[in-house]
Design an enzyme around this catalytic site. Structure first.
Site, PDB file in Angstrom:
ATOM      1  N   PRO A 262     -28.809  -2.713  61.534  1.00  0.00           N
ATOM      2  CA  PRO A 262     -27.817  -2.714  62.622  1.00  0.00           C
ATOM      3  C   PRO A 262     -28.085  -1.636  63.653  1.00  0.00           C
ATOM      4  CG  PRO A 262     -26.724  -3.041  60.527  1.00  0.00           C
ATOM      5  CD  PRO A 262     -28.169  -2.760  60.206  1.00  0.00           C
ATOM      6  N   CYS A 263     -27.986  -2.027  64.914  1.00  0.00           N
ATOM      7  CA  CYS A 263     -28.384  -1.127  65.991  1.00  0.00           C
ATOM      8  C   CYS A 263     -27.228  -0.359  66.599  1.00  0.00           C
ATOM      9  CB  CYS A 263     -29.088  -1.916  67.104  1.00  0.00           C
ATOM     10  SG  CYS A 263     -28.000  -3.110  67.928  1.00  0.00           S
TER      11      CYS A 263
END
Length: 507
Positions: free
Chosen positions: A129-130
């Site tokens: 997840p960014c």
């Protein structure tokens, strides 16, 4: 032992490759060289943009793991034919939290008891997840925690360590990671350098770079970090695909790239510059090309009740007045998925009647300050046609103005609105589409609206037969979070060419 502790080894140490490990790797590469479809597991898969790229390149998608229930259901439906869940409980059954799913339990989780965890995957892909690495995520964390470095404590920023646990356990021949460019400058840390050090220590040759999706046929400027690592026993130097399309990257994206690269060490062992195009390149895919053959949607203005009743699954015929080009043909016929011939789904748009006329009158490429000017002009024209216009700043005047002019601060919202330029690729789609599609207003002024779900999917290069599970907001979120499938395809094809060129005569 914690994930972080398991990932740690002494600085500079390189783990010896056990004979049995080398045997596993060589058996897998032999299967790939023989023509067997490489088996892929997608960690943090989302709905499957990355998986689609590897599917098109000829891979078998063994599994996709994601904690988002709608995204997990989309992946399960499109790649494995799992029936779309009918309730929330069934959705949650498809979601997988890898912080709780230990890698050695993966065979059982996938219904393959008795299979060794290193036996059923040749390639591991995924994008941790960014949100914690992206600047917008940092800002929100500061607001919540009231601490300038709170984002460093966000557990999402450590999920890449769990990814590395899966690498050790599954023993893939190769792996690919994707993320936002800010991962190169996370609180002053270059996280990819740390990832690469660990990968080197556990037996892989890693390299990373930044690629822009528009350079690979995606109708969208989207700058992203990519890391490719290949097991050291094969002696293959990882590299990245050459651009296929000419694209002059806007200054904002050049600045984004320069800011991220500022934290790359001068003599990094792992970083390689983005490949430059060679020979004649195709013209970039514009937003006009991306959307022109999709159905014209005007029901939001002529029959809003019909738009409210429309389902995500409802199919509408393509426009027939547009000649199909190679991008449209690719979107209608994606290897591994059913061919889309006469119609497609996902034609939902937001009902925001105050702004439809503003959208229609905005210039291409116009932003929120421009939208305010347009809306104010529309309001003043309305006033001029009234026999007895209300007194300025009266309650009646303010109420009437609010029916035409949006109330947002133009300094804060300057870049939140944007009308597509039909001569250019779109700007980056984000997961925020689930809350605000005004960042991508359709270039066709006759339609006067923000993009539909299917149009967002096209700009991200999702094929038309790909089905998104969930309501409109869930679909927008899945699209914005995804790796553009055509970019994933370029990376996948290049990697498979490297692996298939492996010679068993190498030491």
């Amino acid at each position: 032992m914690s994930v972080a502790a398991k990932a740690a080894v002494e600085p500079g140490e390189v783990w010896d490759i056990a004979p049995q490990t080398e045997d596993v790797i060589r058996a897998k590469i032999f299967g790939i060289r023989r023509g067997t479809s490489p088996r892929v597991i997608d960690i943090f898969s989302g709905c499957g943009g990355f998986s689609l790229g590897f599917l098109r390149a000829g891979c078998e998608i063994v599994a996709g793991l994601d904690i988002d229930p709608e995204a997990a259901a989309s992946h399960a439906f499109n790649f494995h034919g799992v029936e779309v869940p009918s309730n929330r409980d069934e959705l949650l059954q498809l979601a997988a939290d890898i912080t709780k799913l230990a890698p050695h339990y993966l065979p059982a989780h996938l219904g393959r008891k008795g299979t060794g965890s290193n036996e059923f995957a040749d390639i591991l892909i995924g994008g941790p997840p960014c949100q914690a690495f992206a600047r917008i995520g940092r800002a929100k964390l500061r607001q919540v925690a009231e601490h300038p470095e709170a984002f460093l404590l966000d557990p999402r920023s450590n999920l890449y360590l769990r990814y590395l646990d899966y690498v050790r356990e599954l023993l893939p021949v190769a792996l690919v990671m994707e993320n936002v460019p800010d991962i190169l400058n996370f609180g002053g840390r270059n996280v990819p350098e740390e990832i690469c050090e660990t990968l080197k220590q556990i037996g892989y040759i890693p390299r990373y770079t930044l690629l822009n999706a528009a350079s690979y046929g995606v109708p969208q400027f989207r700058e992203r970090f990519f890391l490719v690592a290949i097991h050291r026993s094969l002696g293959i130097e990882p590299s990245f695909p050459l651009p296929t399309h000419h694209s002059t990257i806007p200054n904002g994206y050049k600045y984004l790239r320069a800011t991220a690269l500022a934290k790359v060490p001068d003599h990094s062992e792992y970083f390689v510059p983005a490949p430059a195009g060679q020979g004649p390149l195709k013209p970039f895919v514009t937003s006009r090309r991306a959307l022109a053959d999709l159905p014209v949607i005007t029901e939001h203005r002529t029959d809003p009740a019909l738009m409210r009743r429309r389902k995500m699954s409802e199919r509408i015929p393509y426009s027939t007045y547009v000649a199909l080009d190679d991008f449209a043909l690719t979107m209608r016929d994606w290897k591994g998925l059913p061919k889309s011939i006469a119609s497609c789904d996902g034609h939902l748009v937001r009902l925001t009647p105050r702004d439809f006329e503003t959208f229609a009158n905005m210039k291409h490429g116009g932003d929120y300050p421009h939208a305010l000017e347009v809306a104010e002009a529309i309001f003043l024209r309305r006033l001029s046609k009234m026999d007895s216009p209300p007194r300025r700043n009266s309650c009646e005047y303010i109420s009437l103005r609010s029916q035409f002019v949006p109330p947002y601060d133009q300094e804060k919202f300057k870049n939140k609105w944007g009308k597509l330029d039909p001569k250019l690729p779109a700007k980056t789609l984000t997961a925020h589409l689930s809350r605000d599609t005004y960042s991508h207003i359709h270039w066709d002024s006759r339609q006067g609206r923000a993009i539909s779900v299917r149009e967002a999917a096209r700009l991200q290069s999702f094929p038309d037969s790909f089905r998104f599970v969930g309501a409109m907001n869930a679909a927008y979120r899945q699209i914005g979070n995804a790796v553009p499938p055509l970019l994933g395809y370029s990376v996948a094809s290049h990697l498979l060419n490297l692996l298939r060129a492996y010679s068993f005569s190498k030491p």
